[in-house]
Scaffold this motif. Sequence first.
Motif, PDB file in Angstrom:
ATOM      1  N   TRP A  96      -5.206   8.171 -19.460  1.00  0.00           N
ATOM      2  CA  TRP A  96      -6.027   9.330 -19.786  1.00  0.00           C
ATOM      3  C   TRP A  96      -6.705   9.855 -18.539  1.00  0.00           C
ATOM      4  N   GLY A  97      -6.642  11.164 -18.349  1.00  0.00           N
ATOM      5  CA  GLY A  97      -7.272  11.795 -17.202  1.00  0.00           C
ATOM      6  C   GLY A  97      -8.732  12.091 -17.450  1.00  0.00           C
ATOM      7  N   GLN A  98      -9.280  12.988 -16.638  1.00  0.00           N
ATOM      8  CA  GLN A  98     -10.696  13.322 -16.782  1.00  0.00           C
ATOM      9  C   GLN A  98     -10.958  14.245 -17.964  1.00  0.00           C
ATOM     10  N   GLY A  99      -9.939  14.911 -18.437  1.00  0.00           N
ATOM     11  CA  GLY A  99     -10.126  15.875 -19.511  1.00  0.00           C
ATOM     12  C   GLY A  99     -10.862  17.112 -19.033  1.00  0.00           C
ATOM     13  N   THR A 100     -11.097  18.020 -19.964  1.00  0.00           N
ATOM     14  CA  THR A 100     -11.861  19.218 -19.659  1.00  0.00           C
ATOM     15  C   THR A 100     -12.860  19.450 -20.784  1.00  0.00           C
ATOM     16  N   GLN A 101     -14.101  19.693 -20.409  1.00  0.00           N
ATOM     17  CA  GLN A 101     -15.188  19.805 -21.372  1.00  0.00           C
ATOM     18  C   GLN A 101     -15.196  21.183 -22.019  1.00  0.00           C
ATOM     19  N   VAL A 102     -15.238  21.196 -23.335  1.00  0.00           N
ATOM     20  CA  VAL A 102     -15.417  22.420 -24.113  1.00  0.00           C
ATOM     21  C   VAL A 102     -16.735  22.299 -24.858  1.00  0.00           C
ATOM     22  N   THR A 103     -17.620  23.251 -24.636  1.00  0.00           N
ATOM     23  CA  THR A 103     -18.908  23.276 -25.316  1.00  0.00           C
ATOM     24  C   THR A 103     -19.054  24.613 -26.022  1.00  0.00           C
ATOM     25  N   VAL A 104     -19.284  24.561 -27.319  1.00  0.00           N
ATOM     26  CA  VAL A 104     -19.411  25.765 -28.135  1.00  0.00           C
ATOM     27  C   VAL A 104     -20.839  25.840 -28.650  1.00  0.00           C
ATOM     28  N   SER A 105     -21.541  26.887 -28.286  1.00  0.00           N
ATOM     29  CA  SER A 105     -22.919  27.080 -28.710  1.00  0.00           C
ATOM     30  C   SER A 105     -22.970  27.945 -29.960  1.00  0.00           C
ATOM     31  N   SER A 106     -24.009  27.738 -30.757  1.00  0.00           N
ATOM     32  CA  SER A 106     -24.174  28.495 -31.986  1.00  0.00           C
ATOM     33  C   SER A 106     -25.019  29.728 -31.771  1.00  0.00           C
ATOM     34  N   GLY A 136      -9.585  24.484 -17.722  1.00  0.00           N
ATOM     35  CA  GLY A 136      -9.830  25.653 -18.554  1.00  0.00           C
ATOM     36  C   GLY A 136     -11.008  25.556 -19.496  1.00  0.00           C
ATOM     37  N   GLY A 137     -11.645  24.403 -19.564  1.00  0.00           N
ATOM     38  CA  GLY A 137     -12.795  24.268 -20.436  1.00  0.00           C
ATOM     39  C   GLY A 137     -13.993  25.022 -19.914  1.00  0.00           C
ATOM     40  N   GLY A 138     -15.025  25.068 -20.732  1.00  0.00           N
ATOM     41  CA  GLY A 138     -16.240  25.757 -20.353  1.00  0.00           C
ATOM     42  C   GLY A 138     -17.179  25.887 -21.517  1.00  0.00           C
ATOM     43  N   LEU A 139     -18.201  26.700 -21.320  1.00  0.00           N
ATOM     44  CA  LEU A 139     -19.206  26.983 -22.335  1.00  0.00           C
ATOM     45  C   LEU A 139     -18.901  28.333 -22.958  1.00  0.00           C
ATOM     46  N   VAL A 140     -18.844  28.362 -24.271  1.00  0.00           N
ATOM     47  CA  VAL A 140     -18.513  29.590 -24.981  1.00  0.00           C
ATOM     48  C   VAL A 140     -19.352  29.671 -26.250  1.00  0.00           C
ATOM     49  N   GLN A 141     -19.658  30.887 -26.667  1.00  0.00           N
ATOM     50  CA  GLN A 141     -20.383  31.088 -27.916  1.00  0.00           C
ATOM     51  C   GLN A 141     -19.465  30.887 -29.112  1.00  0.00           C
ATOM     52  N   ALA A 142     -20.057  30.492 -30.233  1.00  0.00           N
ATOM     53  CA  ALA A 142     -19.290  30.384 -31.466  1.00  0.00           C
ATOM     54  C   ALA A 142     -18.554  31.692 -31.744  1.00  0.00           C
ATOM     55  N   GLY A 143     -17.302  31.556 -32.148  1.00  0.00           N
ATOM     56  CA  GLY A 143     -16.458  32.715 -32.377  1.00  0.00           C
ATOM     57  C   GLY A 143     -15.645  33.133 -31.174  1.00  0.00           C
ATOM     58  N   GLY A 144     -15.941  32.570 -30.023  1.00  0.00           N
ATOM     59  CA  GLY A 144     -15.235  32.919 -28.807  1.00  0.00           C
ATOM     60  C   GLY A 144     -13.935  32.164 -28.643  1.00  0.00           C
ATOM     61  N   SER A 145     -13.303  32.363 -27.488  1.00  0.00           N
ATOM     62  CA  SER A 145     -11.992  31.788 -27.210  1.00  0.00           C
ATOM     63  C   SER A 145     -11.953  31.142 -25.838  1.00  0.00           C
ATOM     64  N   LEU A 146     -11.101  30.138 -25.713  1.00  0.00           N
ATOM     65  CA  LEU A 146     -10.778  29.513 -24.446  1.00  0.00           C
ATOM     66  C   LEU A 146      -9.295  29.180 -24.437  1.00  0.00           C
ATOM     67  N   ARG A 147      -8.716  29.119 -23.252  1.00  0.00           N
ATOM     68  CA  ARG A 147      -7.342  28.688 -23.082  1.00  0.00           C
ATOM     69  C   ARG A 147      -7.315  27.498 -22.132  1.00  0.00           C
ATOM     70  N   LEU A 148      -6.914  26.352 -22.647  1.00  0.00           N
ATOM     71  CA  LEU A 148      -6.814  25.146 -21.848  1.00  0.00           C
ATOM     72  C   LEU A 148      -5.411  25.009 -21.281  1.00  0.00           C
ATOM     73  N   SER A 149      -5.320  24.433 -20.085  1.00  0.00           N
ATOM     74  CA  SER A 149      -4.039  24.188 -19.439  1.00  0.00           C
ATOM     75  C   SER A 149      -3.885  22.711 -19.135  1.00  0.00           C
ATOM     76  N   CYS A 150      -2.647  22.243 -19.185  1.00  0.00           N
ATOM     77  CA  CYS A 150      -2.288  20.875 -18.824  1.00  0.00           C
ATOM     78  C   CYS A 150      -1.120  20.961 -17.868  1.00  0.00           C
TER      79      CYS A 150
END
Length: 114
Positions: A104-114, A8-22
């Motif tokens: 620990w698994g691979q995880g999911t990358q969350v990147t928040v841009s300004s 569920g990770g990804g690239l999102v702008q500041a102020g945005g939303s993401l929903r991660l799943s496990c």
Amino acid sequence: QVQLVESGGGLVQAGGSLRLSCAASGTRLSNNAMGWYRQAPGKQRELVAHITSDGTTNYADSVKGRFTISRDNAKNTMYLQMNSLKPEDTAVYYCNGHRPFTSWGQGTQVTVSS
């Protein structure tokens, strides 16, 4: 064998939303205190949220009021709803026991841009 797979990770702008799943296999999430962790570049892994077997939740001060941890027992899946994201939230996000009980698994990358 216990397996936890983050997505569920990804690239999102500041102020945005993401929903991660496990997605869990080999263990019932409802029987465990579970947590979401994150690790930013050059920093230690930190616990950001956890949920107990009875549904009690707790959050790190840095995410309180913005993130919500939950689980769907029927799907054996845990979620992290992330709102009002900030660049400081940029990290790899992982799930594990509140007291970690599996690798620990691979995880999911969350990147928040300004």
